[in-house]
Design a protein around this motif. Structure first.
Motif, PDB file in Angstrom:
ATOM      1  N   GLU A   1      42.819  50.829  39.274  1.00 50.91           N
ATOM      2  CA  GLU A   1      41.785  50.280  38.391  1.00 50.91           C
ATOM      3  C   GLU A   1      42.254  49.010  37.700  1.00 50.91           C
ATOM      4  O   GLU A   1      41.449  48.111  37.448  1.00 50.91           O
ATOM      5  N   ASN A   2      43.552  48.921  37.379  1.00 53.04           N
ATOM      6  CA  ASN A   2      44.072  47.678  36.802  1.00 53.04           C
ATOM      7  C   ASN A   2      43.654  46.499  37.659  1.00 53.04           C
ATOM      8  O   ASN A   2      43.172  45.475  37.161  1.00 53.04           O
ATOM      9  N   VAL A   3      43.845  46.647  38.961  1.00 52.84           N
ATOM     10  CA  VAL A   3      43.535  45.550  39.875  1.00 52.84           C
ATOM     11  C   VAL A   3      42.033  45.433  40.107  1.00 52.84           C
ATOM     12  O   VAL A   3      41.445  44.348  39.954  1.00 52.84           O
ATOM     13  N   ILE A   4      41.379  46.518  40.478  1.00 53.45           N
ATOM     14  CA  ILE A   4      39.954  46.484  40.835  1.00 53.45           C
ATOM     15  C   ILE A   4      39.101  45.958  39.679  1.00 53.45           C
ATOM     16  O   ILE A   4      38.174  45.158  39.889  1.00 53.45           O
ATOM     17  N   LEU A   5      39.401  46.386  38.453  1.00 54.63           N
ATOM     18  CA  LEU A   5      38.596  45.967  37.309  1.00 54.63           C
ATOM     19  C   LEU A   5      38.980  44.585  36.795  1.00 54.63           C
ATOM     20  O   LEU A   5      38.178  43.935  36.120  1.00 54.63           O
TER      21      LEU A   5
END
Length: 198
Positions: free
Chosen positions: A103-107
């Motif tokens: 999620e760090n990356v995707i968001l």
């Protein structure tokens, strides 16, 4: 994290050191990507401030949501400390909801695209915990393969990272992270990224 009583073999240690606990040379980058955590915040901030003073990034993004028992997001805590340490707040983008590395990356990617433009970012320094190591750029590589990735990690246990096999808690963390690599690759959460030192 339950301490690990089982010390890996010397061969396993050598493989983990070479393939997971990667270190990369650093050069000035377009972006510093700070992966949120409640562990090692002061070290993360000190590293980010040192990189800023040395001219190693133009913009930063801090990613991390609220963790159980916390009132503020990891992002809010880390960003405030980075500003206090001298990094200009207007250059630090925020991602306030992520609960894991994926999620760090995707968001963060939509935030970066809206504020900077992904096509204008060519190099990224990933900053996070030493035991998670190569999984940060591997996650980034899965979702953003075109950008050059570098890795800088921090270790809050007060022992050299080379001593991880002899520190029960750190050993448990390293082994838990190492165990995630192949299943995460099979499930498409991360992608192969060069193993430095192999």
């Amino acid at each position: 994290m339950i301490p690990s009583d089982d010390r890996p073999s010397d061969a396993e240690i050598a493989t983990i050191n070479a393939r997971h606990l990667a270190v990369t040379p650093l050069k000035p980058a377009d972006l510093l990507f700070v992966f949120g955590s409640r562990e090692g915040v002061a070290l993360r901030v000190a590293s980010a401030a040192r990189l800023w003073r040395a001219g190693f990034f133009r913009r930063a993004i801090v990613s991390g949501g609220v963790t159980p028992g916390g009132a503020l997001s990891e992002c809010a805590v880390i960003k405030a400390a980075m500003v206090e340490a001298g990094v200009p707040g207007e250059l630090i983008l925020e991602e306030l909801a992520a609960t894991n590395t994926g999620e760090n990356v995707i968001l963060s990617l939509p935030v970066l695209d809206a504020e900077v433009g992904l096509d204008r970012i060519h190099s990224v320094i990933c900053l996070g915990n030493a035991w998670t190591a190569r999984r940060y750029p591997m996650t980034l590589h899965r979702h953003w393969p075109a950008v050059e990735k570098m890795l800088l990690t921090v270790n809050s246990f007060g022992v050299p990272m080379a001593s991880w096999p002899d520190h029960p808690v750190l050993r448990a963390l390293v082994l838990a992270e190492w165990a995630k690599i192949e299943p995460y690759k099979r499930n498409g959460f991360i992608a192969d990224w060069p193993a430095i030192g192999v």
